[in-house]
Write an enzyme that holds these catalytic residues in place. Structure first.
Site, PDB file in Angstrom:
ATOM      1  CB  CYS A   1      -0.932   0.007   1.213  1.00  0.00           C
ATOM      2  SG  CYS A   1      -2.248  -1.209   1.054  1.00  0.00           S
TER       3      CYS A   1
HETATM    4  N1  COA Z   1     -20.229  -9.029   8.339  1.00  0.00           N
HETATM    5  C1  COA Z   1     -20.700  -9.154   9.602  1.00  0.00           C
HETATM    6  N2  COA Z   1     -19.910  -9.413  10.655  1.00  0.00           N
HETATM    7  C2  COA Z   1     -18.594  -9.580  10.420  1.00  0.00           C
HETATM    8  C3  COA Z   1     -18.031  -9.465   9.123  1.00  0.00           C
HETATM    9  C4  COA Z   1     -18.912  -9.190   8.063  1.00  0.00           C
HETATM   10  N3  COA Z   1     -18.480  -9.053   6.805  1.00  0.00           N
HETATM   11  N4  COA Z   1     -16.703  -9.669   9.203  1.00  0.00           N
HETATM   12  C5  COA Z   1     -16.411  -9.889  10.496  1.00  0.00           C
HETATM   13  N5  COA Z   1     -17.556  -9.853  11.240  1.00  0.00           N
HETATM   14  C6  COA Z   1     -17.693 -10.092  12.686  1.00  0.00           C
HETATM   15  C7  COA Z   1     -16.590 -10.971  13.225  1.00  0.00           C
HETATM   16  O1  COA Z   1     -16.909 -12.314  13.056  1.00  0.00           O
HETATM   17  C8  COA Z   1     -16.555 -10.547  14.668  1.00  0.00           C
HETATM   18  O2  COA Z   1     -17.588 -11.204  15.356  1.00  0.00           O
HETATM   19  P1  COA Z   1     -17.395 -11.702  16.865  1.00  0.00           P
HETATM   20  O3  COA Z   1     -17.179 -10.463  17.661  1.00  0.00           O
HETATM   21  O4  COA Z   1     -18.668 -12.394  17.137  1.00  0.00           O
HETATM   22  O5  COA Z   1     -16.194 -12.593  16.845  1.00  0.00           O
HETATM   23  C9  COA Z   1     -16.916  -9.056  14.632  1.00  0.00           C
HETATM   24  O6  COA Z   1     -17.565  -8.844  13.372  1.00  0.00           O
HETATM   25  C10 COA Z   1     -15.685  -8.157  14.720  1.00  0.00           C
HETATM   26  O7  COA Z   1     -14.717  -8.585  13.752  1.00  0.00           O
HETATM   27  P2  COA Z   1     -13.305  -7.913  13.608  1.00  0.00           P
HETATM   28  O8  COA Z   1     -12.552  -8.584  12.503  1.00  0.00           O
HETATM   29  O9  COA Z   1     -12.632  -7.850  14.937  1.00  0.00           O
HETATM   30  O10 COA Z   1     -13.747  -6.457  13.132  1.00  0.00           O
HETATM   31  P3  COA Z   1     -12.997  -5.095  13.206  1.00  0.00           P
HETATM   32  O11 COA Z   1     -13.844  -4.171  13.963  1.00  0.00           O
HETATM   33  O12 COA Z   1     -11.558  -5.201  13.575  1.00  0.00           O
HETATM   34  O13 COA Z   1     -13.035  -4.612  11.661  1.00  0.00           O
HETATM   35  C11 COA Z   1     -11.561  -4.441   9.765  1.00  0.00           C
HETATM   36  C12 COA Z   1     -12.380  -5.363  10.665  1.00  0.00           C
HETATM   37  C13 COA Z   1     -10.795  -5.293   8.788  1.00  0.00           C
HETATM   38  C14 COA Z   1     -12.514  -3.529   9.001  1.00  0.00           C
HETATM   39  C15 COA Z   1     -10.614  -3.564  10.615  1.00  0.00           C
HETATM   40  O14 COA Z   1      -9.933  -4.346  11.556  1.00  0.00           O
HETATM   41  C16 COA Z   1      -9.602  -2.812   9.788  1.00  0.00           C
HETATM   42  O15 COA Z   1      -9.930  -2.087   8.869  1.00  0.00           O
HETATM   43  N6  COA Z   1      -8.315  -2.934  10.161  1.00  0.00           N
HETATM   44  C17 COA Z   1      -7.241  -2.279   9.462  1.00  0.00           C
HETATM   45  C18 COA Z   1      -7.044  -2.962   8.202  1.00  0.00           C
HETATM   46  C19 COA Z   1      -6.006  -2.362   7.317  1.00  0.00           C
HETATM   47  O16 COA Z   1      -5.722  -1.206   7.313  1.00  0.00           O
HETATM   48  N7  COA Z   1      -5.452  -3.208   6.503  1.00  0.00           N
HETATM   49  C20 COA Z   1      -4.544  -2.821   5.541  1.00  0.00           C
HETATM   50  C21 COA Z   1      -4.960  -3.475   4.300  1.00  0.00           C
HETATM   51  S1  COA Z   1      -3.821  -3.117   3.067  1.00  0.00           S
END
Ligand code: COA
Length: 386
Positions: A164
């Site tokens: 990125c």
């Molecule tokens: N729809 C509904 N629920 C979902 C889901 C979806 N598509 N994906 C995950 N969940 C659920 C999970 O199962 C989890 O449930 P639980 O609490 O019962 O276990 C809950 O939502 C939270 O999941 P989590 O993965 O911890 O979510 P989060 O709040 O961390 O958000 C991201 C996920 C990826 C959006 C976030 O962590 C993020 O953006 N991080 C930075 C990523 C980044 O910058 N990456 C660089 C890429 S180049």
């Protein structure tokens, strides 16, 4: 005078940027509908294994989760139908013959032409092309050389991949060529067909990415158009992490578990990335601002990497010292999704015209590696003496 400790004979500036946006957009509603149809089919197909506990049931995705967790509402893609088809769930692009421009080069050329037109520059005036992107379509010949040939540029070109952060690392590389006198005009092109590496069957990440191409024309101030952006300082940092990883490559091409193996696509520990990357980015920006003698609170605008709205809120707050308004830290991930290295450049391209002569801003990217790139800029308006 530049803010940078390097005081070169040639001062690098951004003369113009360019953008290519693919025509197809996928809304969260369309995406979730497709994923949930896939999950239902999967659960039906494996009903016996799920009942016996041998296999886990796939949970449904949700529009409200996606928007709340990431800020993403839609994303553009180069191919839509097969991405949304539960039977395929990936872009199915017909392979082109070798004598036809490849799709990655094609969208890179479109963004590059946009940048050249905006700068009033002929391709023949450019000395070098860097294709700085996360997802190269092939290893060689370099995508950059194909783009160079399609544009009719005499000089040199090469690919670079810092995930990125590729575009900001590309801008520093281009700026260094200008500073050293090795080139006078360099195109940094970031075609990102992220849809090919995204696991559209993975509920945790299927909503993240989108396709796009951007271009940044970095030139010596001596030949730049009247209105441009002085690059006053650049700083890069990398720290190894497995929290964003993709294991696809030659050495596992024939392995029996390669086909469809999730680790050969994008995999991340999103929570860890969020937590670990925010302070690294904020600290690097503040350190660099201090070294350059720039008051971070006086930065008129931050064009941040577009991965997660919450991450950007925290980073902007730590840099500016207050909660940033949309005007101070514009968002494009709502309609583009995470476009990898292109995200901060799209934000800059779409939200920089209104700045005034002397206004300072920051282009900043971060992502896999980990990698962080900062480019401090200062607006020079047409007719103004810098
Ligand atoms: N729809 C509904 N629920 C979902 C889901 C979806 N598509 N994906 C995950 N969940 C659920 C999970 O199962 C989890 O449930 P639980 O609490 O019962 O276990 C809950 O939502 C939270 O999941 P989590 O993965 O911890 O979510 P989060 O709040 O961390 O958000 C991201 C996920 C990826 C959006 C976030 O962590 C993020 O953006 N991080 C930075 C990523 C980044 O910058 N990456 C660089 C890429 S180049």
């Amino acid at each position: 005078m530049t803010d940078n400790f390097k005081q070169p004979a040639h001062r690098p500036v951004i003369s113009a940027t360019g953008l290519y946006t693919p025509p197809h957009s996928i809304s969260n509603e369309e995406l979730v509908d497709s994923f949930n149809r896939y999950a239902a089919l999967h659960n039906e197909h494996h009903a016996a294994d799920i009942a016996s506990g041998a296999r886990q049931k796939l949970e449904e995705s949700s529009v409200s989760f996606i928007e709340k967790a990431s800020g993403i509402k839609a994303r553009h893609v180069v191919e839509k139908a097969s991405v949304l088809d539960p039977a395929t769930m990936e872009p199915r692009l017909a392979e082109r013959p070798d004598d036809e421009l490849s799709i990655m080069a094609e969208i890179g050329v479109a963004a590059a032409r946009d940048a050249l037109n905006r700068a009033g520059r002929a391709a023949a005036d450019v000395d070098a092309v860097l294709c700085a992107a996360s997802n190269m379509q092939r290893p060689y010949p370099a995508m950059a050389i194909e783009i160079q040939a399609a544009l009719g540029i005499d000089g040199f070109a090469f690919d670079m991949n810092v995930a990125c952060s590729s575009a900001t690392f590309g801008i520093q590389t281009a700026a260094d060529y200008i500073r050293s006198g090795n080139a006078r005009s360099v195109l940094v092109v970031s075609p990102e067909i992220t849809s090919g590496h995204l696991n559209w069957r993975d509920r945790d990440s299927h909503f993240i990415f989108g396709d796009v191409a951007t271009a940044v024309l970095v030139e010596s101030s001596k030949l730049a158009p009247d209105a441009h952006w002085e690059i006053t300082g650049t700083r890069l940092k990398t720290i190894f992490s497995n929290n964003i990883r993709n294991n696809f490559g030659f050495l596992n091409r024939t392995s029996p578990d390669t086909a469809g193996a999730p680790d050969k696509l994008f995999v991340q520990q999103g929570r860890k990335v969020f937590k670990e990357v925010v302070p690294i980015v904020a600290d690097l920006v503040l350190e660099e601002a201090d070294r350059l003698g720039v008051d971070p609170a006086g930065l008129r605008r931050l064009w941040l990497h577009q991965a997660n709205a919450g991450m950007n809120r925290l980073i902007a707050q730590r840099v500016l010292g207050h909660e940033a308004s949309e005007d101070e830290s514009p968002t494009v991930l709502d309609t583009y999704g995470n476009t990898s290295s292109a995200g901060s450049i799209i934000a800059f391209h779409l939200h920089s015209n209104d700045l005034r002569h002397g206004d300072r801003g920051l282009i900043c990217s971060f992502g896999a590696g980990y990698s962080v790139g900062t480019v401090f800029v200062r607006k020079v308006a047409a007719g103004a003496t810098s």
